[in-house]
Scaffold this motif. Structure first.
Motif, short mmCIF file in Angstrom:
data_model
loop_
_atom_site.label_atom_id
_atom_site.label_comp_id
_atom_site.label_asym_id
_atom_site.label_seq_id
_atom_site.Cartn_x
_atom_site.Cartn_y
_atom_site.Cartn_z
N GLU A 51 0.84 67.16 -67.43
CA GLU A 51 -0.19 66.81 -66.46
C GLU A 51 -0.79 68.05 -65.80
OE1 GLU A 51 0.20 64.74 -62.24
OE2 GLU A 51 0.47 63.29 -63.87
N SER A 52 0.05 68.97 -65.37
CA SER A 52 -0.46 70.15 -64.68
C SER A 52 -1.27 71.05 -65.63
CB SER A 52 0.66 70.94 -64.02
OG SER A 52 1.59 71.37 -64.97
N ASP A 53 -0.78 71.26 -66.85
CA ASP A 53 -1.52 72.08 -67.81
C ASP A 53 -2.83 71.40 -68.22
OD1 ASP A 53 0.28 74.15 -67.77
OD2 ASP A 53 1.05 73.82 -69.79
N PHE A 54 -2.82 70.07 -68.34
CA PHE A 54 -4.04 69.37 -68.73
C PHE A 54 -5.11 69.50 -67.65
CE2 PHE A 54 -6.68 65.67 -69.99
CZ PHE A 54 -6.90 66.01 -71.31
N GLY A 55 -4.71 69.51 -66.40
CA GLY A 55 -5.65 69.73 -65.31
C GLY A 55 -6.33 71.08 -65.43
N ILE A 56 -5.55 72.11 -65.79
CA ILE A 56 -6.11 73.45 -66.01
C ILE A 56 -7.05 73.42 -67.21
CG2 ILE A 56 -5.52 75.82 -66.70
CD1 ILE A 56 -2.83 75.36 -65.15
N LEU A 57 -6.64 72.76 -68.27
CA LEU A 57 -7.46 72.65 -69.48
C LEU A 57 -8.82 72.03 -69.15
CD1 LEU A 57 -6.37 71.38 -72.93
CD2 LEU A 57 -8.30 70.33 -71.80
N LEU A 58 -8.83 70.96 -68.35
CA LEU A 58 -10.09 70.30 -68.01
C LEU A 58 -11.01 71.21 -67.21
CD1 LEU A 58 -8.99 66.65 -67.14
CD2 LEU A 58 -9.89 67.54 -69.30
N LYS A 59 -10.45 72.00 -66.32
CA LYS A 59 -11.26 72.96 -65.56
C LYS A 59 -11.88 74.00 -66.49
CE LYS A 59 -8.72 72.47 -61.26
NZ LYS A 59 -7.74 73.05 -60.36
N ARG A 60 -11.11 74.47 -67.45
CA ARG A 60 -11.62 75.44 -68.41
C ARG A 60 -12.71 74.82 -69.29
NH1 ARG A 60 -5.87 78.18 -70.30
NH2 ARG A 60 -5.45 79.23 -68.31
N ALA A 61 -12.47 73.59 -69.72
CA ALA A 61 -13.47 72.90 -70.54
C ALA A 61 -14.79 72.76 -69.79
CB ALA A 61 -12.95 71.52 -70.97
N ALA A 62 -14.70 72.39 -68.53
CA ALA A 62 -15.91 72.25 -67.71
C ALA A 62 -16.61 73.60 -67.56
CB ALA A 62 -15.56 71.66 -66.35
N SER A 121 -7.93 61.49 -63.41
CA SER A 121 -7.45 60.99 -62.11
C SER A 121 -6.97 59.54 -62.21
CB SER A 121 -8.56 61.09 -61.06
OG SER A 121 -8.86 62.42 -60.79
N ASP A 122 -7.71 58.73 -62.95
CA ASP A 122 -7.31 57.33 -63.14
C ASP A 122 -5.94 57.23 -63.81
OD1 ASP A 122 -9.76 56.59 -62.05
OD2 ASP A 122 -10.67 56.06 -63.98
N PHE A 123 -5.74 58.01 -64.86
CA PHE A 123 -4.45 57.98 -65.56
C PHE A 123 -3.32 58.46 -64.66
CE2 PHE A 123 -6.80 58.17 -69.76
CZ PHE A 123 -6.39 56.91 -70.18
N LYS A 124 -3.57 59.51 -63.88
CA LYS A 124 -2.53 60.03 -62.99
C LYS A 124 -2.11 59.00 -61.95
CE LYS A 124 -4.35 63.85 -61.46
NZ LYS A 124 -4.54 65.17 -60.84
N ARG A 125 -3.07 58.19 -61.48
CA ARG A 125 -2.74 57.14 -60.52
C ARG A 125 -1.89 56.03 -61.16
NH1 ARG A 125 -7.85 58.22 -58.51
NH2 ARG A 125 -8.87 56.65 -59.79
N GLU A 126 -2.11 55.79 -62.45
CA GLU A 126 -1.38 54.74 -63.16
C GLU A 126 0.08 55.12 -63.43
OE1 GLU A 126 -3.07 52.73 -66.61
OE2 GLU A 126 -5.02 53.56 -66.01
N GLU A 127 0.28 56.37 -63.82
CA GLU A 127 1.62 56.81 -64.25
C GLU A 127 1.72 58.32 -64.08
OE1 GLU A 127 5.38 56.34 -65.52
OE2 GLU A 127 4.04 54.62 -65.61
N SER A 128 2.87 58.79 -63.63
CA SER A 128 3.07 60.23 -63.50
C SER A 128 3.79 60.77 -64.72
CB SER A 128 3.84 60.56 -62.23
OG SER A 128 5.10 59.96 -62.28
N ASP A 129 3.73 62.06 -64.89
CA ASP A 129 4.43 62.78 -65.95
C ASP A 129 4.04 62.35 -67.36
OD1 ASP A 129 5.80 64.38 -64.14
OD2 ASP A 129 7.35 62.87 -63.87
N LEU A 130 2.78 62.01 -67.54
CA LEU A 130 2.29 61.72 -68.88
C LEU A 130 1.98 63.04 -69.58
CD1 LEU A 130 -0.24 58.87 -67.99
CD2 LEU A 130 1.95 58.60 -69.18
N GLN A 131 1.94 63.00 -70.89
CA GLN A 131 1.44 64.12 -71.68
C GLN A 131 0.05 63.72 -72.15
OE1 GLN A 131 4.12 65.60 -74.70
NE2 GLN A 131 5.85 64.72 -73.60
#
Length: 113
Positions: free
Chosen positions: A32-43, A84-94
Motif C-alpha cells: 500500500e505505501s509503495d503503491f501510493g508513491i508509485l501513483l504520485k510518480r505516475a501523475a 483511496s476507495d480500496f484503502k478504506r475497504e481493506e488495509s494491507d492490500l498489494q
C-alpha cells in the motif's frame, strides 16, 4: 526506450515488487505505501493507468478502471480516488496496475521533473 524499461528506471525505482510468484512474473505488485508513491510518480510523469487491481492473500480483491470513473487513463484523479476507495475497504492490500505511456514520454532524452 521500452515501456517496461521506463517503468523500472523511473517509476518502480526503490519500490519493492511483492509478487512472489502468485501472479505472472511480468506483473509487479506493491505494498500500500509503495503503491501510493508509485501513483504520485505516475501523475508526475503524466502516465496513464487503465486498471488497478488490489490483491489479498494472493487473490484478486477487486478492480477499478478509468472507465469506472468516466475519466481518461491519464487523469490522475481517478486512480488516486480508486486507491483511496480500496484503502478504506481493506488495509494491507498489494496492488498492481496496467499502465499507459505515450511514445512522446518514452522518447524523451532528458527528464527534468
Amino acid at each position: 526506450m521500452e515501456k517496461n524499461e521506463f517503468l523500472e528506471k523511473h517509476v518502480f525505482v526503490d519500490l519493492k515488487n511483492t509478487n512472489d510468484g502468485f501472479n505472472s512474473e511480468e506483473i509487479h505488485h506493491f505494498s500500500e505505501s509503495d503503491f501510493g508513491i508509485l501513483l504520485k510518480r505516475a501523475a508526475k510523469f503524466g502516465i496513464g493507468i487503465y486498471k488497478i487491481e488490489p490483491w489479498l492473500n494472493g487473490k484478486v480483491f477487486g478492480s477499478k478502471t478509468n472507465e469506472d470513473y468516466n475519466k481518461k487513463a491519464t487523469n490522475s484523479k481517478w486512480y488516486i480516488s480508486a486507491f483511496s476507495d480500496f484503502k478504506r475497504e481493506e488495509s494491507d492490500l498489494q496492488y498492481s496496475a496496467t499502465f499507459k505511456l505515450s511514445e512522446k514520454l518514452l522518447n524523451k532524452e532528458n527528464l527534468n521533473f
